[in-house]
Scaffold this motif. Structure first.
Motif, PDB file in Angstrom:
ATOM      1  N   LYS B  49      53.456  68.989  -9.043  1.00 61.87           N
ATOM      2  CA  LYS B  49      52.671  68.672  -7.953  1.00 61.87           C
ATOM      3  C   LYS B  49      51.212  68.366  -8.493  1.00 61.87           C
ATOM      4  CE  LYS B  49      54.943  71.424  -4.707  1.00 61.87           C
ATOM      5  NZ  LYS B  49      55.015  72.464  -3.734  1.00 61.87           N
ATOM      6  N   LEU B  52      51.606  64.641  -9.230  1.00 59.86           N
ATOM      7  CA  LEU B  52      51.954  63.649  -8.012  1.00 59.86           C
ATOM      8  C   LEU B  52      50.806  63.594  -7.140  1.00 59.86           C
ATOM      9  CD1 LEU B  52      55.518  64.997  -7.093  1.00 59.86           C
ATOM     10  CD2 LEU B  52      54.904  62.434  -7.155  1.00 59.86           C
ATOM     11  N   LEU B  54      49.467  66.030  -5.491  1.00 53.04           N
ATOM     12  CA  LEU B  54      49.631  66.775  -4.069  1.00 53.04           C
ATOM     13  C   LEU B  54      48.675  67.939  -4.564  1.00 53.04           C
ATOM     14  CD1 LEU B  54      53.325  67.048  -4.045  1.00 53.04           C
ATOM     15  CD2 LEU B  54      51.640  65.634  -2.629  1.00 53.04           C
ATOM     16  N   GLU B  78      48.585  56.655  -3.516  1.00 52.89           N
ATOM     17  CA  GLU B  78      50.137  55.947  -2.879  1.00 52.89           C
ATOM     18  C   GLU B  78      50.523  54.982  -3.409  1.00 52.89           C
ATOM     19  OE1 GLU B  78      49.322  54.592   1.266  1.00 52.89           O
ATOM     20  OE2 GLU B  78      48.752  56.693   2.021  1.00 52.89           O
ATOM     21  N   ASN B  81      52.315  56.516  -6.625  1.00 50.09           N
ATOM     22  CA  ASN B  81      53.172  57.325  -6.142  1.00 50.09           C
ATOM     23  C   ASN B  81      54.596  56.456  -5.293  1.00 50.09           C
ATOM     24  OD1 ASN B  81      52.427  59.835  -6.707  1.00 50.09           O
ATOM     25  ND2 ASN B  81      51.479  60.490  -4.709  1.00 50.09           N
ATOM     26  N   SER B  82      54.182  55.460  -5.279  1.00 49.11           N
ATOM     27  CA  SER B  82      54.972  54.417  -4.716  1.00 49.11           C
ATOM     28  C   SER B  82      56.309  53.988  -5.837  1.00 49.11           C
ATOM     29  CB  SER B  82      54.843  53.020  -4.092  1.00 49.11           C
ATOM     30  OG  SER B  82      54.156  52.354  -5.183  1.00 49.11           O
ATOM     31  N   MET B  86      60.746  62.255  -5.984  1.00 49.20           N
ATOM     32  CA  MET B  86      60.843  63.630  -6.333  1.00 49.20           C
ATOM     33  C   MET B  86      61.852  64.113  -5.501  1.00 49.20           C
ATOM     34  SD  MET B  86      58.338  66.645  -6.596  1.00 49.20           S
ATOM     35  CE  MET B  86      58.748  68.322  -6.676  1.00 49.20           C
ATOM     36  N   PHE B  88      62.909  67.855  -4.133  1.00 47.46           N
ATOM     37  CA  PHE B  88      62.181  68.881  -3.897  1.00 47.46           C
ATOM     38  C   PHE B  88      63.179  70.267  -4.026  1.00 47.46           C
ATOM     39  CE2 PHE B  88      59.008  66.227  -2.239  1.00 47.46           C
ATOM     40  CZ  PHE B  88      57.954  66.833  -2.594  1.00 47.46           C
ATOM     41  N   ALA B  92      63.803  69.484   1.011  1.00 48.77           N
ATOM     42  CA  ALA B  92      62.736  68.961   1.960  1.00 48.77           C
ATOM     43  C   ALA B  92      62.842  67.846   2.754  1.00 48.77           C
ATOM     44  CB  ALA B  92      61.302  68.944   1.250  1.00 48.77           C
ATOM     45  N   ASP B 167      62.922  69.145  -9.022  1.00 44.81           N
ATOM     46  CA  ASP B 167      62.208  70.770  -8.858  1.00 44.81           C
ATOM     47  C   ASP B 167      63.417  71.542  -8.658  1.00 44.81           C
ATOM     48  OD1 ASP B 167      60.951  73.007  -8.800  1.00 44.81           O
ATOM     49  OD2 ASP B 167      59.345  72.386  -7.360  1.00 44.81           O
TER      50      ASP B 167
END
Ligand SMILES: Nc1ncnc2c1ncn2[C@@H]1O[C@H](COP(=O)(O)OP(=O)(O)O)[C@@H](O)[C@H]1O
Ligand SMILES: [Mg+2]
Lengths: 257, 256
Positions: B49, B52, B54, B78, B81-82, B86, B88, B92, B167
């Protein structure tokens, strides 16, 4: 010593959460005005908040109008001032009862739902997933809820005004035997633009409070299902208290010049 | 030497008084498939995280493609991250959207594709993870655990990312479904030529997916090497972890 320690810790925690809430609020409002806008989500929230809250708001304002007519009649009849009943109904419904009743009802319905929804998305990592998919949750989830609440609350209150005043009319005409046309002309005579507008402005502010408290508690909820439940409860309680306090302040601002 | 895909240096992260990462450093080169192993609650998810964006580390530097991401604006983040995806731990998936809209989410919202186009790509990606187009219209609560993981995988790879995170992809699945997911992950990563970082405590999964393995213990990477060297790491912590014995240098916090 321990006691002072504890007070210090509680106070610091309080300051910390106030600060966190202030940042959250500023960020939320900022994101309401910056693109991208999710119009579909805004429309969905408007339907959820406006349309589906209509029954409870109609019911509560109707009964508020009924009961205020009865009570003011009971009071004014002692001074043979029954003519003032229409004015009291009109004033109290538009300025206070409709906005506060609608605010509390919508806080219960929508505030809890928002907190539960966002809380579930938080604990199941859906909010994290939004970030990884290049989507800002403040724009995608929170802004539409704020728009929905702020736009629909005034409309709900306007409808509540009409229903509440009609409730007063029903009691006065069918139970207390007033002359219908006199009652209506009395209502019109005292009704002022400002009464309606102030109630609708209050409603918009209450909408903002409801959406912010719902989203804030949901966004920061933690600890699984129990945490989500606590978030929903907190959202309703804090929004309701804030609505009552803000209502008093706005009344002072509007009418005590 | 080429810039590493991810470079984390001297990361510190704590929650309240609980220290999770302490002087954590790790480098992942382009094209590697790194598996991070370590006990539950040691901070593996926190590590991912942080990469990323987060979670924000208290101290330290994280570079992705040579660019510092700690303190980056959300707009820039953003953009970074594009190019990553991920999967989860609990998949998620968005409850309110059906399967194909979940898979196409990043394409429609992030990459601004037309829904029709995005739907076609989504169906294609679902096929890649072994799901037929029949599931495209189902909602997440109608799917089994293994199917959710697959849809999550399809969503993670939908944007053809250069960097993918998994993850605990096999936690909570039966051994056969686990192996299916491992195969899918390996194939997807190979097809995309992506860099992958996977968290697991399932050694079978680690051996299958990894080219490199790193072990996290008490906030630090205590061993980092090729997967082929894992059986003779010479590190007592790693040896204990892969053999799964209660006795050894790793002491679980068990209250008696
Ligand atoms: N957002 C958070 N707030 C508070 N504590 C957290 C948070 N995220 C993780 N933690 C704590 O950090 C520790 C490591 O968590 P995590 O990285 O999820 O472990 P794992 O290695 O099992 O993935 C845990 O003790 C967890 O309680
Ligand atoms: Mg984890």
């Amino acid at each position: 010593m321990d006691f002072i320690n504890l007070i210090g810790r509680v106070f610091l925690n309080f300051l910390q959460s106030m600060g966190r809430f202030a940042i959250f609020g500023a960020k939320s409002v900022y994101n309401c005005f910056t693109p991208p806008f999710y119009f579909r989500s805004i429309a969905a929230q408007m339907v959820e908040i406006g349309f589906y809250s209509l029954p409870v708001v109609a019911l509560t304002t109707l009964f508020a109008g009924l009961v205020i007519a009865l009570q003011s009649y009971a009071g004014f009849t002692k001074f043979s001032a029954e003519g003032a009943v229409a004015m009291v109904v009109e004033l109290s419904v538009t300025r206070e009862l409709a906005p506060v009743m609608a605010g509390l009802m919508v806080a219960g319905r929508i505030g809890a739902a928002m907190a539960a929804e966002l809380g579930t998305m938080r604990v199941t990592e859906q909010i994290d997933a939004l970030y990884t998919l290049s989507t800002n949750p403040f724009k995608y989830l929170i802004a539409p809820r704020i728009w929905g609440a702020v736009l629909m609350m005034p409309i709900l209150v306007f409808i509540g005004d009409i229903i509440g005043i009609y409730g007063g009319y029903l009691v006065c005409v069918y139970k207390l035997g007033f002359n219908p046309s006199t009652y209506i002309s009395n209502t019109w005579e005292y009704l002022q633009y400002m009464d309606i507008v102030s109630g609708m402005v209050k409603a918009a502010v209450f909408g903002l409070i409801i959406a912010l408290m719902g989203c804030y508690n949901g966004y920061y909820s933690k600890g699984g299902a129990q945490g989500v439940g606590a978030a929903a409860t907190n959202a309703v309680v804090t929004a309701s208290i804030l609505i009552l306090i803000t209502n008093y302040m706005l009344t002072e601002l509007f009418f005590m010049k | 030497m080429a810039t590493p895909k991810v470079e984390m240096k001297h990361i510190y992260k704590s929650f309240g008084s609980k220290k999770v990462l302490e002087d954590f450093s790790l480098t992942v080169n382009k094209g590697e498939s790194l598996v991070i192993i370590g006990g539950s609650g040691t901070g593996k998810s926190v590590t991912i995280k942080s990469i990323l964006g987060l979670l924000k580390p208290d101290k330290g530097s994280i570079k992705v493609d040579g660019k510092e991401i700690v303190g980056m604006s959300s707009k820039e983040l953003e953009e970074v991250n594009s190019r990553s995806g991920m999967l989860f731990q609990g998949a998620a998936l968005f409850d309110s959207l059906n399967v194909w809209r979940n898979v196409a989410f990043g394409l429609i919202q992030g990459k601004k594709l037309k829904p029709k186009e995005a739907r076609e790509i989504a169906i294609e990606k679902l096929k890649d993870v072994g799901l037929s187009s029949d599931v495209a219209e189902l909602f997440p609560d109608e799917l089994s655990g293994g199917m959710k993981k697959r849809v999550g995988l399809a969503r993670a790879i939908a944007g053809n990312p250069e960097l993918i995170f998994f993850d605990e992809p096999t936690t909570g699945l039966d051994p056969i479904m686990s192996d299916v997911i491992n195969d899918l992950i390996k194939r997807c990563v190979d097809d995309l030529g992506a860099t992958a970082i996977t968290i697991t405590h399932d050694m079978a999964s680690a051996r299958k997916i990894a080219s490199k393995v790193a072990m996290l213990y008490q906030g630090k990477i205590i061993w980092h090497g090729d997967v082929k060297d894992i059986d003779n790491s010479g590190n007592p912590y790693v040896e204990q972890f892969i053999s799964g014995k209660a006795e050894g240098p790793i002491q679980m916090e068990v209250r008696k």
